[in-house]
Design a protein around this motif. Structure first.
Motif, PDB file in Angstrom:
ATOM      1  N   UNK A 248      43.249  61.660 121.025  1.00  0.00           N
ATOM      2  CA  UNK A 248      42.905  63.088 121.078  1.00  0.00           C
ATOM      3  C   UNK A 248      43.233  63.757 119.746  1.00  0.00           C
ATOM      4  N   UNK A 249      42.632  64.907 119.537  1.00  0.00           N
ATOM      5  CA  UNK A 249      42.805  65.628 118.287  1.00  0.00           C
ATOM      6  C   UNK A 249      43.575  66.932 118.452  1.00  0.00           C
ATOM      7  N   UNK A 250      44.014  67.204 119.676  1.00  0.00           N
ATOM      8  CA  UNK A 250      44.682  68.484 119.903  1.00  0.00           C
ATOM      9  C   UNK A 250      45.723  68.297 121.002  1.00  0.00           C
TER      10      UNK A 250
ATOM     11  N   UNK B 212      44.596  68.231 114.918  1.00  0.00           N
ATOM     12  CA  UNK B 212      44.572  67.274 113.811  1.00  0.00           C
ATOM     13  C   UNK B 212      44.369  68.009 112.492  1.00  0.00           C
TER      14      UNK B 212
ATOM     15  N   UNK C 158      36.336  65.691 123.755  1.00  0.00           N
ATOM     16  CA  UNK C 158      37.053  64.775 122.886  1.00  0.00           C
ATOM     17  C   UNK C 158      38.481  65.236 122.572  1.00  0.00           C
ATOM     18  N   UNK C 159      38.638  66.555 122.482  1.00  0.00           N
ATOM     19  CA  UNK C 159      39.933  67.080 122.083  1.00  0.00           C
ATOM     20  C   UNK C 159      40.990  66.930 123.172  1.00  0.00           C
ATOM     21  N   UNK C 160      40.553  66.739 124.376  1.00  0.00           N
ATOM     22  CA  UNK C 160      41.520  66.803 125.468  1.00  0.00           C
ATOM     23  C   UNK C 160      41.768  65.480 126.167  1.00  0.00           C
ATOM     24  N   UNK C 161      40.735  64.721 126.359  1.00  0.00           N
ATOM     25  CA  UNK C 161      40.920  63.435 127.039  1.00  0.00           C
ATOM     26  C   UNK C 161      40.319  62.350 126.172  1.00  0.00           C
TER      27      UNK C 161
ATOM     28  N   UNK D 207      39.394  62.475 109.855  1.00  0.00           N
ATOM     29  CA  UNK D 207      40.633  63.195 110.129  1.00  0.00           C
ATOM     30  C   UNK D 207      41.708  62.238 110.643  1.00  0.00           C
TER      31      UNK D 207
ATOM     32  N   UNK E  75      45.474  61.804 109.332  1.00  0.00           N
ATOM     33  CA  UNK E  75      46.642  62.057 110.182  1.00  0.00           C
ATOM     34  C   UNK E  75      47.574  60.838 110.164  1.00  0.00           C
TER      35      UNK E  75
END
Lengths: 150, 154
Positions: free
Chosen positions: A115-117, A132, B66-69, B134, B138
């Protein structure tokens, strides 16, 4: 470096009792794909996204190349969802960290979950969010510092 | 540190005249969500599952989510019914932000932040040679923080 050093404290939320219409309007207003869901005490109880409502909910038309997009929206996107609440659609499993969590551990969690958040909670209470992109901003600072040592 | 030291390479590319259904099969096989579009060696666009989601070819599951699961490719169902006639060129984004393999990572970071995008196409003498995402950045931050940590402990 701790989560509290990199997190954004202002988080837009939706109440779990909100209607789907209210949610849809909020997502449009914020121009985001999803928001965290909280109860009246500000405790994090889930997340909800545009795709939970159904695809195509009042997404602004994307440029002219997507002229064919309307073909697939035969039904009104909110049809059948009258009376539904955010709580009915939300995902309850949310990956969270605490403000005192090390950023290294946060990144580990992000990677494992793909995940990115990640939302930041203190106890149950939602106190922030780290994306991210926030982390890339930190990386930029560190790289710039290395490039020009004081 | 140079972009080439951090980028993912080699990279899967697709041709603009590839059908969308073939592209989906290719993505599924490679377990990727997006690829640069290359026409006779020239970078002409990028295409990702998000482009399909925008056109409602993806079911409920994800992409936006995508951001959550974490949606493994296995959970992604693509509605192939309307794809057959369409080609990559019909849905791709032509505005591509690229960066030279020889540029410094910090420059790439600035480009990525300025454009608010999640991946950069890396080119070398005009040819696509990799992707910098990204996620790569990271993980670099994580490694740098770990390095600092071990220094402090010494």
């Amino acid at each position: 470096m701790k989560v509290r050093d990199v997190m954004t404290e202002k988080v837009e939320t939706v109440l779990y009792t909100a209607s789907i219409q209210e949610l849809s309007q909020l997502l449009d207003k914020l121009q985001v794909s999803g928001v965290p869901v909280v109860d009246a005490d500000g405790n994090l109880v889930g997340v909800v996204s545009r795709t939970d409502i159904g695809s195509g909910v009042s997404d602004p038309p994307v440029a002219s190349e997507s002229a064919g997009g309307d073909l697939y929206q035969e039904d009104h996107p909110l049809a059948g969802l009258e009376g539904a609440k955010v709580a009915d659609l939300m995902t309850e499993a949310v990956v969270t960290v605490e403000p005192h969590t090390e950023v290294v551990a946060l990144i580990q969690k992000m990677e494992e979950a793909g995940i990115h958040r990640v939302f930041v909670t203190s106890g149950e209470e939602l106190v922030g969010v780290v994306s991210a992109m926030d982390l890339v901003r930190q990386l930029k600072k560190i790289l710039q510092r290395e490039a020009s040592p004081a | 540190m140079k972009v080439r030291d951090l980028m993912q390479s080699p990279v899967v590319t697709v041709a603009p005249d590839l059908s969308l259904s073939d592209m989906v099969e290719c993505f599924r096989r490679q377990q990727i969500r997006g690829a640069p579009v290359v026409d006779q060696g020239q970078l002409v666009g990028v295409i990702s599952l998000s482009d399909l989601a925008r056109e409602n070819h993806l079911n409920q599951q994800m992409v936006e989510n995508e951001f959550y699961v974490n949606p493994s490719w296995g959970s992604i169902e693509v509605e192939l019914r309307d794809l057959s006639e369409q080609k990559v060129a019909d849905l791709m984004t032509s505005r591509v932000v690229s960066v030279e393999a020889d540029s410094e990572v910090v420059e790439a970071v600035e480009v990525l932040l300025n454009h608010r995008i999640h991946r950069l196409i890396v080119v070398n003498r005009g040819e696509v040679t990799g992707i910098l995402s990204v996620t790569d950045l990271v993980l670099l931050l994580r490694n740098m923080l770990r390095g600092q940590d071990s220094l402090h402990r010494k």
